[in-house]
Design a protein around this motif. Structure first.
Motif, short mmCIF file in Angstrom:
data_model
loop_
_atom_site.label_atom_id
_atom_site.label_comp_id
_atom_site.label_asym_id
_atom_site.label_seq_id
_atom_site.Cartn_x
_atom_site.Cartn_y
_atom_site.Cartn_z
N UNK B 37 41.40 46.53 30.14
CA UNK B 37 42.21 46.71 31.35
C UNK B 37 42.31 45.41 32.15
N UNK B 40 45.50 44.25 30.57
CA UNK B 40 46.64 45.18 30.63
C UNK B 40 46.59 45.87 31.99
N UNK B 84 37.75 31.93 31.35
CA UNK B 84 38.96 31.96 32.17
C UNK B 84 38.96 33.22 33.03
N UNK B 85 39.22 33.05 34.30
CA UNK B 85 39.26 34.21 35.19
C UNK B 85 40.67 34.77 35.24
N UNK B 86 40.83 35.99 34.73
CA UNK B 86 42.15 36.64 34.75
C UNK B 86 42.55 37.02 36.17
N UNK B 87 41.55 37.31 37.01
CA UNK B 87 41.88 37.74 38.37
C UNK B 87 42.25 36.55 39.26
N UNK B 88 41.68 35.38 39.00
CA UNK B 88 41.98 34.21 39.84
C UNK B 88 43.02 33.30 39.20
N UNK B 89 43.41 33.61 37.97
CA UNK B 89 44.41 32.80 37.26
C UNK B 89 43.99 31.35 37.09
N UNK B 90 42.72 31.14 36.84
CA UNK B 90 42.26 29.78 36.55
C UNK B 90 40.89 29.86 35.89
N UNK B 303 37.65 40.69 43.95
CA UNK B 303 38.81 40.91 43.09
C UNK B 303 38.40 40.89 41.62
N UNK B 308 37.45 44.12 36.65
CA UNK B 308 36.55 43.96 35.51
C UNK B 308 36.75 42.62 34.83
#
Lengths: 607, 345
Positions: B37, B40, B84-90, B303, B308
């Motif tokens: 998730x 996605x 890589x942090x998907x929530x922070x986009x970096x 966030x 997750x």
């Protein structure tokens, strides 16, 4: 002493009033919203927050005419191709050619000139990029004649293997030579030609402003940043990368009216006006999109004039009504819907079906394979109460999967109404009367935090339980992660999800909801999939390959009617949007396909 | 003492590996689809049907055995890559470096009133035991400790931003942000206030302070209440000691008794709490950051947890773990410095 205090107080009040009356930051427009951009790369982008930035920094071949989602105007093209102007032609075998003359003198943000080769590169790159869960299917469907959903499908098919990693290099080259390269070609006369094995009417919308995936950027710049080099033999190295390995994910070189100057993920995006924009320099010099998750803060930013446009959730609308210097526009029809899904083949062991038998303590796994059960549920839903309570009246009930605002919307298609007598009638017919006699117990699921979905399922529960004391439905909310797990595992008998248009054509709604291979049908069990294969799929293919508008209108009316006849889902709501801005903002207009604010159309001035 | 410090620092990687194993193990309790998730977030991403989910599983190795996933992660960490942090986009490292200065600035400015204000007021309250000052500070401490941060923050924001328009939310005004982002403005620390001073830009400094006042006050007011009460109790206990009575009997001035004899001894329990509180400030600013739209580490962590975002969660845990260990070390050293009876080793 008292006088000094009084004068001081008046002075502060006057200053305060002046501050409110004057246009704050006249050359800067600030949007305060929620959500976060994912990328700046058009080939990756499939979300509205990223799309908003791409809209303002890059152009597409075509653009919508103001508020219309049907009438197109040229943008980087000089004319919109039609059958009448001869730019769309069809060979006897059905192959369709679309010629698009490209505008000359358009400058990218680095000052270089846009050419047809840039257009060809961007579309081809989107096709080879094809990230998992990304938007590239929108190119593969038309350019493969709806044969493939992506480049891996194509490669596996040509190689005759099941695993993409086993496709040999010569086949990979063949994929490019036979499917990607011919799809878009540059022709003499500054023309880009698109070649489709068969007609695909929504292609022009897929290439229109708002479709981030078809935004045009500089080929030379992209290659210099390390993106695909444009060669047939290397594309697999640039296919489906991880986001951090996408060289274009945090920068842009478009030709749009704004230049991206800063993207601070999760914090803000700032853009500066591009004075050499081909359609004229923008009126607003600095454009800022701030991510402000807390509603109270956004409200104060609006009130103080620090934000010009803010996102206001429906439940807080009353807090801005009557606010000085603030304009509220309501009733904006969105191209989205929320749907209650039935699963006709719940997975063995699901915790949401009770005993798993029709014994009063559960439901059989194929409970919703019976059309009478589905119809009973449709009649038991109180549509108007749901719109009034959960949406505060800011929604309508569409006539089926195709929503209002799309071309060919079947306005007069029959709809289910709240009718408990009819619901009872169908429950009594279901399973030869056993449902009514034995009763059932099940759980309906929504992703927690979405109160509108919760309300919908609670309305359904209350009405159905009122029919028969043997009927029991629990409504539970689960985290999105657990919801996804249960969805993919086929565990939920009844659940809610929604859909937002990728492009304004009915195909984009009948395909996910009604196609046997559509986004949602894959999670609705064999009975409904088989029904779709038999009844819906031929019509869906027919609709997408018809060119004459009258033919398409008839096909989509038939599909909408079939969705009603077979009660495949409950289609209770199509939201209408709300826009809140300071009154000094001028020029705002609504187009449901626009992902956010169009800064180019805006200016700031006193009334 | 140096041997003690080296020994404590050697323990650092062992504790961090233990911490990472713990979090890794807990994450594995979730199903692969639960963890998917992160990637996605919208049903639109399922457009290609369930097949796309299998592709994503393979792409991110979510079906691999736990030791393979942990080995891959550890290998990356050894090579300086926290993922890589998907929530922070970096990248996680980049995200921590991006958000740390904002939180550090907030914590730094809040720590001054928290530590010094708390200690000073605690001392004064004890000296004026059951007097007017003591009663007043008790009420202040009580409201500070019992008033939820979000209520306090929203109240301040409504009055000083909504009504008076004095102190806006966010970190900088748009004009100041443009100066800070310009090539002429050198970023030394990432903390706007300190960088403004080092760049000699008083306008940016003024704007930064204007944006800092409310979050700092909110954070400090809630935090210093505890410190005040601990200092007060400790001071009261110290003032009852025999050596204080002796000092007074010998005719030592009351000012000297308080400042020289009592305060240093009363500080010992306070230092322990102050150390933990300063470290806590760095990660406990979530609500303040959310209300004041102040993008720091707290908001980043929340966030990440909500989405997750495994890489970010584990990266943040390692960072705060390291911070706590170092803070404890500093507190121990301070103890030894203040109290000669304490021997390290």
């Amino acid at each position: 002493m008292k006088k000094v205090w009084l004068i001081g107080l008046v002075f502060v009040l006057v200053l305060g009033l002046m501050a409110v009356a004057a246009v704050k930051n006249p050359d800067t427009l600030v949007v305060a919203t929620i959500g976060d951009q994912n990328t700046m790369d058009p080939a990756w982008c499939y979300d509205t927050a990223s799309g908003e930035v791409i809209w303002n920094t890059m152009d597409n071949l075509f653009q919508y005419d103001g508020e219309s989602t049907e009438k197109l105007l040229p943008m980087l093209a000089t004319v919109v191709p039609t059958l009448d102007n001869g730019l769309i032609t069809q060979a006897p075998d059905g192959t369709t050619y679309i010629d698009v003359p490209i505008r000359k003198g358009v400058k990218f943000h680095d000052g270089t000139e846009l050419t047809p080769e840039d257009v060809e590169y961007c579309i081809e790159r989107a096709m080879i990029f094809d990230r998992s869960g990304g938007p590239s299917w929108m190119f593969w469907e038309p350019f493969s004649g709806i044969k493939y959903g992506g480049i891996e499908d194509c490669a596996k098919d040509l190689a005759g293997v099941d695993d993409f990693s086993k496709v040999p290099p010569e086949i990979l080259k063949k994929v490019y030579d036979e499917w990607v390269d011919p799809a878009v070609e540059v022709k003499p006369g500054n023309i880009v030609e698109f070649k489709l094995p068969k007609p695909y009417p929504p292609l022009l919308q897929i290439l229109t402003h708002g479709a981030s995936w078809s935004a045009i950027y500089s080929k030379a710049w992209a290659i210099s940043k390390g993106a695909w080099d444009g060669k047939a033999t290397t594309w697999q190295n640039y296919h489906d990368p991880e986001r951090e390995n996408d060289p274009l994910y945090d920068s842009e070189m478009g030709s749009g009216p704004y230049i991206l100057t800063k993207w601070d993920p999760g914090v803000e995006v700032t853009m500066e006006a591009f004075d050499d924009y081909w359609a004229g320099a923008p009126k607003i010099k600095h454009a800022v999109i701030k991510t402000v998750e807390e509603w109270g803060t956004r409200r104060l930013m609006l009130e103080s004039g620090d934000a010009d446009i803010v996102y206001v959730p429906r439940q807080y609308l009353s807090q801005v009504e009557g606010m000085d210097g603030v304009r509220i526009i309501t009733g904006l029809p969105t191209l989205s819907n929320a749907v209650v899904f039935f699963n006709s083949g719940v997975t063995e062991g699901s915790k949401y079906v009770g005993s798993g038998q029709l014994d009063g303590n559960g439901i059989p796994l194929d409970f919703f394979a019976d059309v009478n059960v589905r119809k009973a549920f449709c009649y038991a839903f109180d549509y108007q109460t749901y719109i009034d309570e959960a949406w505060l009246g800011q929604a309508i009930q569409p006539t089926g999967p195709i929503v209002k605002g799309l071309a060919y919307y079947p306005e007069n298609s029959p709809v289910y109404t709240y009718d408990l007598a009819k619901a009872e009638e169908y429950f009594k017919k279901a399973y030869d009367g056993q449902v009514w006699a034995k009763g059932f117990k099940m759980t309906a699921v929504y992703n927690s935090g979405n109160d509108q979905r919760k309300t919908a399922l609670e309305i359904l529960r209350d009405n159905i339980e009122s029919l028969n004391p043997k009927f029991h439905i629990d409504v539970v909310g689960v985290q999105w992660s657990s919801f996804l797990d249960a969805l993919v595992g086929g565990q939920m008998p009844v659940y809610m999800l929604g859909w937002l248009a990728d492009y304004p054509d009915p195909h984009n709604f009948v395909s996910p909801y009604m196609s046997s291979t559509g986004t949602f049908m894959g999670f609705q069990g064999d009975a409904l999939v088989n029904l779709a294969k038999e009844k819906f799929d031929p019509l869906i293919e027919k609709g997408i390959t018809q060119l004459a508008p009258e033919d398409r209108r008839a096909t989509y009316a038939e599909l909408q009617k079939l969705a009603y006849d077979y009660a495949i889902d409950i289609f209770p709501v199509q939201a209408t949007g709300v826009h809140v801005e300071r009154t000094w903002v001028k020029g705002w207009y609504y187009n449901p396909m626009r992902p956010g604010t169009d800064f180019y159309s805006l200016s700031k001035s006193e009334d | 003492m140096i041997a003690y410090i080296i020994r404590r620092l050697f323990l650092l990687p062992i504790v961090l590996i233990g911490l990472s194993l713990l979090i890794f193990g807990m994450m594995q309790l979730l199903s692969p689809y639960d963890r998917l998730s992160t990637y996605v977030r919208d049903p639109a991403q399922l457009k290609q049907g369930p097949e796309v989910l299998k592709q994503l599983m393979d792409k991110y190795g979510l079906n691999d055995p736990i030791w393979v996933q942990y080995g891959r992660w550890l290998n990356n960490v050894i090579h300086g890559n926290l993922g890589y942090s998907e929530s922070a986009n970096m990248e996680v490292t980049k995200a921590i470096m991006r958000f740390l200065p904002a939180t550090a600035q907030l914590a730094l400015f809040a720590a001054i009133p928290v530590v010094f204000g708390g200690i000073w007021l605690g001392m004064v309250s004890a000296v004026h035991h059951n007097g007017l000052i003591d009663h007043t500070t008790r009420i202040m401490a009580l409201t500070g400790w019992s008033l939820p941060t979000f209520v306090m923050g929203l109240l301040l924001l409504m009055i000083f931003y909504g009504w008076l328009g004095w102190f806006p939310s966010g970190e900088l005004s748009n004009w100041a942000a443009r100066i800070v982002d310009s090539p002429q403005f050198v970023r030394y620390t990432g903390m706007n206030a300190i960088d403004a001073i080092l760049n000699g830009n008083l306008a940016v400094l003024g704007d930064t302070l204007r944006h800092l006042i409310l979050p700092v006050f909110t954070l400090a007011y809630v935090q210093w209440a505890l410190l005040l009460r601990v200092m007060r109790s400790s001071m009261l206990e110290t003032l009852r000691q025999d050596y204080i009575t002796t000092a007074r009997a010998k005719g030592v001035a009351e000012r000297v008794v308080i400042k020289k004899h009592a305060r240093a001894n009363a500080l010992l329990p306070v230092i322990t709490i102050a150390g933990v509180m300063v470290a806590g400030l760095l990660r406990g600013v979530v609500i303040t950051e959310t209300i004041f739209n102040y993008h720091g580490l707290g908001l980043f962590a929340v966030q990440a947890a909500q989405q997750l975002d495994f890489s970010a969660i584990i990266g943040f845990a390692l960072f705060t773990g390291m911070l706590m260990i170092l803070t404890n070390l500093i507190v121990d050293l301070l103890y030894a410095y203040i109290d000669p009876r304490v021997k390290l080793g």
